[in-house]
Design a protein around this motif. Structure first.
Motif, PDB file in Angstrom:
ATOM      1  N   SER A  69      13.558 -56.187 111.907  1.00 19.82           N
ATOM      2  CA  SER A  69      12.797 -54.776 111.535  1.00 19.82           C
ATOM      3  C   SER A  69      13.794 -53.812 112.026  1.00 19.82           C
ATOM      4  O   SER A  69      13.814 -52.698 111.399  1.00 19.82           O
ATOM      5  N   ASP A  72      16.805 -53.602 110.227  1.00 17.36           N
ATOM      6  CA  ASP A  72      16.671 -53.042 108.625  1.00 17.36           C
ATOM      7  C   ASP A  72      16.689 -51.507 109.043  1.00 17.36           C
ATOM      8  O   ASP A  72      17.294 -50.816 107.922  1.00 17.36           O
ATOM      9  N   LYS A  73      16.042 -50.992 110.001  1.00 14.54           N
ATOM     10  CA  LYS A  73      15.810 -49.525 110.256  1.00 14.54           C
ATOM     11  C   LYS A  73      17.305 -49.008 110.231  1.00 14.54           C
ATOM     12  O   LYS A  73      17.644 -47.810 109.638  1.00 14.54           O
ATOM     13  N   ASN A  76      19.209 -48.916 106.957  1.00 14.11           N
ATOM     14  CA  ASN A  76      18.686 -47.957 106.210  1.00 14.11           C
ATOM     15  C   ASN A  76      18.961 -46.575 106.658  1.00 14.11           C
ATOM     16  O   ASN A  76      19.505 -45.670 105.898  1.00 14.11           O
ATOM     17  N   ALA A  79      22.654 -45.993 105.744  1.00  9.93           N
ATOM     18  CA  ALA A  79      22.823 -46.116 104.098  1.00  9.93           C
ATOM     19  C   ALA A  79      22.519 -44.544 103.661  1.00  9.93           C
ATOM     20  O   ALA A  79      22.837 -43.996 102.656  1.00  9.93           O
ATOM     21  N   LYS A  80      21.383 -44.100 104.412  1.00  6.18           N
ATOM     22  CA  LYS A  80      21.033 -42.619 104.107  1.00  6.18           C
ATOM     23  C   LYS A  80      21.726 -41.370 104.954  1.00  6.18           C
ATOM     24  O   LYS A  80      21.359 -40.376 104.878  1.00  6.18           O
ATOM     25  N   GLN A 158      21.069 -49.561  99.379  1.00 10.49           N
ATOM     26  CA  GLN A 158      19.744 -48.971  99.653  1.00 10.49           C
ATOM     27  C   GLN A 158      18.501 -49.708  99.321  1.00 10.49           C
ATOM     28  O   GLN A 158      17.379 -49.439  99.418  1.00 10.49           O
ATOM     29  N   ASP A 159      19.113 -50.875  98.357  1.00 13.36           N
ATOM     30  CA  ASP A 159      18.021 -51.797  97.923  1.00 13.36           C
ATOM     31  C   ASP A 159      17.465 -52.624  99.132  1.00 13.36           C
ATOM     32  O   ASP A 159      18.430 -53.085 100.072  1.00 13.36           O
ATOM     33  N   THR A 160      16.254 -52.879  99.243  1.00 17.16           N
ATOM     34  CA  THR A 160      15.675 -53.771 100.389  1.00 17.16           C
ATOM     35  C   THR A 160      16.412 -55.150 100.602  1.00 17.16           C
ATOM     36  O   THR A 160      16.623 -55.366 101.825  1.00 17.16           O
ATOM     37  N   SER A 163      20.041 -54.621 101.701  1.00 14.39           N
ATOM     38  CA  SER A 163      19.975 -54.128 103.159  1.00 14.39           C
ATOM     39  C   SER A 163      19.878 -55.127 104.256  1.00 14.39           C
ATOM     40  O   SER A 163      20.461 -55.027 105.181  1.00 14.39           O
ATOM     41  N   LYS A 164      19.046 -55.875 103.951  1.00 15.93           N
ATOM     42  CA  LYS A 164      18.693 -57.238 104.652  1.00 15.93           C
ATOM     43  C   LYS A 164      20.219 -57.988 104.986  1.00 15.93           C
ATOM     44  O   LYS A 164      20.509 -58.642 106.111  1.00 15.93           O
ATOM     45  N   SER A 167      22.454 -56.423 107.314  1.00 15.53           N
ATOM     46  CA  SER A 167      22.249 -56.687 108.848  1.00 15.53           C
ATOM     47  C   SER A 167      22.743 -57.963 109.231  1.00 15.53           C
ATOM     48  O   SER A 167      22.933 -58.125 110.623  1.00 15.53           O
TER      49      SER A 167
END
Length: 172
Positions: A69, A72-73, A76, A79-80, A158-160, A163-164, A167
């Motif tokens: 997790s 993942d953060k 993200n 990506a942002k 940016q897609d879940t 993005s995994k 990682s």
């Protein structure tokens, strides 16, 4: 910088855990001793994993990384383009996994003592408790890889699900 409790008795327990693991690298009591002593010294929760690696693979000794997790953060945030938050995410992380290459306990050429293994182990934990270098490297690597990719690929990041996938290189 995280606060820790450098009680000598807990470091002796780490050394004793490595002594047990050198005799039997699958010893649950040795792994439990590492975990318990580590959690008394450092303000984190640890998952200790002994890794079987093929003999012809490079020896990696030990590595430490956060739970999925957190990765993942981080992905993200990159990506942002919100990279300033990554050091904060890293500093606030309380659950860590430490992988130990079993070969470091048995290698007939290296022959590390329990004290040396404890020093290496604490060095790895130092990467999470006393250093900004790892989050900075993660940001640099991900930003470089993002800069190289095509614009259409950046949307996928940016897609879940994707993005995994991103990682995985962080763990590597």
């Amino acid at each position: 910088m995280a606060k820790f409790n450098p009680n000598r008795e807990n470091f002796v327990t780490l050394e004793n855990a490595f002594k047990i693991l050198k005799e039997n690298d699958r010893s649950k009591s040795g792994i439990d001793m590492l975990k318990t002593a580590s959690e008394k010294i450092f303000p984190y929760k640890f998952n200790i994993v002994m890794i079987d690696v093929y003999n012809n693979s490079p020896l990696f000794v030990m590595s430490v990384f956060p739970e999925q997790s957190v990765l993942d953060k981080i992905v993200n945030a990159v990506a942002k383009s919100d990279t300033k938050v990554i050091s904060k995410i890293w500093a606030e992380t309380k659950n860590w996994t430490i992988e130990i290459d079993r070969r470091i306990l048995k290698d007939e050429y290296i022959r590390l003592t329990e004290t040396e293994l404890t020093a290496i182990y604490c060095h790895e934990i130092g990467h999470i408790s006393s250093s900004n270098s790892i989050p900075s490297r993660i940001v640099n690597i991900l930003q470089y890889e993002l800069a190289k990719t095509k614009l259409t690929n950046k949307v996928f990041i940016q897609d879940t699900f994707f993005s995994k996938l991103l990682s995985l290189p962080i763990l590597n």
